[in-house]
Design a protein around this motif. Structure first.
Motif, PDB file in Angstrom:
ATOM      1  N   HIS A  12      -3.842  12.925   3.868  1.00 20.48           N
ATOM      2  CA  HIS A  12      -5.202  13.251   3.465  1.00 20.48           C
ATOM      3  C   HIS A  12      -5.293  14.701   2.988  1.00 20.48           C
ATOM      4  O   HIS A  12      -4.558  15.577   3.462  1.00 20.48           O
ATOM      5  CB  HIS A  12      -6.143  13.034   4.658  1.00 20.48           C
ATOM      6  N   ILE A  61      -4.251   9.979   7.225  1.00 11.72           N
ATOM      7  CA  ILE A  61      -4.439   9.350   5.918  1.00 11.72           C
ATOM      8  C   ILE A  61      -5.886   8.896   5.792  1.00 11.72           C
ATOM      9  O   ILE A  61      -6.626   8.830   6.774  1.00 11.72           O
ATOM     10  CB  ILE A  61      -3.497   8.145   5.709  1.00 11.72           C
ATOM     11  N   TYR A  99     -10.798   9.950   7.871  1.00 14.73           N
ATOM     12  CA  TYR A  99      -9.343   9.999   7.945  1.00 14.73           C
ATOM     13  C   TYR A  99      -8.901   9.945   9.394  1.00 14.73           C
ATOM     14  O   TYR A  99      -9.692  10.157  10.318  1.00 14.73           O
ATOM     15  CB  TYR A  99      -8.788  11.262   7.268  1.00 14.73           C
ATOM     16  N   LYS A 156       0.309   5.438   0.379  1.00 19.01           N
ATOM     17  CA  LYS A 156      -0.654   6.495   0.670  1.00 19.01           C
ATOM     18  C   LYS A 156       0.052   7.828   0.822  1.00 19.01           C
ATOM     19  O   LYS A 156       1.204   7.891   1.227  1.00 19.01           O
ATOM     20  CB  LYS A 156      -1.434   6.184   1.955  1.00 19.01           C
ATOM     21  N   SER A 198       0.842  -1.190   0.000  1.00 21.34           N
ATOM     22  CA  SER A 198       0.000   0.000   0.000  1.00 21.34           C
ATOM     23  C   SER A 198       0.882   1.246   0.000  1.00 21.34           C
ATOM     24  O   SER A 198       1.917   1.279   0.669  1.00 21.34           O
ATOM     25  CB  SER A 198      -0.920   0.013   1.227  1.00 21.34           C
TER      26      SER A 198
END
Length: 223
Positions: free
Chosen positions: A21, A161, A143, A18, A16
């Motif tokens: 946010h 995130i 988030y 990321k 993953s």
């Protein structure tokens, strides 16, 4: 362009990737706009009420810089507020564009910086616990930030995130599949249940807090 693929080695698999946010960008833009507008409003009312209506403008300026001229019609007040807003906006913007969080089948990597890059990383087997922090807005949008409680090293703090519990569960799943980590199915299911319990408990607390705030507002209106 992501630098994470250049950081991980050929023996590990990226699970993953990321970025922080978008709430960071929104918060930075919010403060920039609010302070800029506030500067113009204060400048306008100061001129109208402390200047024209009294009969003498207290801001008698005549400063000619190479990029702008300040006088009684163009005071530095809006500029000061705008620069303050920009100073608040910049750190939020940097977090949003310069940080990355990666989960591989061996570790969690937190990359920070654009030019001068720093890397925080922790092996999956060294993570003792994960703590997810939501605000009230975090529950609405989905988030949260994560603190990794680590062995032998300082705790690792990850920025907010999207869907943080998904990443936490994925890290436990990767730990279960790792051939060199002693992590059996019973421990895996126990930890996943604990994560879900914490998520639901935090959600109940947020709902209860919202209910209390609503009751207080209704009580004040009733008065």
């Amino acid at each position: 362009m992501s630098r994470i693929p250049k950081i991980i080695n050929q023996t590990e698999k990226l699970i993953s990737l990321k970025r922080p946010h978008w709430i960071y960008l929104l918060e930075g833009v919010f403060w920039l706009l609010i302070l800029t507008i506030l500067g113009f409003v204060i400048d306008h009312f100061l001129y109208q009420y402390a200047g024209s209506r009294i009969g003498a403008n207290p801001l008698l300026l005549d400063v000619d810089l190479w990029f702008v001229k300040f006088d009684e019609d163009n005071t530095p007040i809006p500029w000061i507020f705008a620069f303050t807003g920009a100073a608040i906006f910049w750190p939020y913007f940097l977090i949003y564009i310069s940080q990355e969080i990666a989960l591989t089948d061996q570790r969690i990597i937190h990359k920070k910086g654009l030019i001068f890059v720093t890397i925080d990383q922790v092996d999956l087997e060294d993570i003792r616990a994960e703590h997810v922090y939501h605000g009230l807005l975090g529950w609405f949008i989905g988030y949260g930030s994560i603190r990794l409680d680590c062995r032998f090293i300082d705790d690792v703090h990850l920025p907010a995130i999207n869907h943080p519990y998904q990443m936490v569960k994925a890290s436990h799943n990767a730990r279960l599949k790792h051939p060199l980590i002693d992590y059996d199915l019973d421990e895996f299911h126990t930890n996943i249940e604990s994560i879900e319990t914490k998520r639901q408990e935090t959600q109940r607390k947020e709902k209860l807090r919202r209910l209390k705030q609503k009751m207080k507002m209704n009580f004040r209106k009733a008065k």
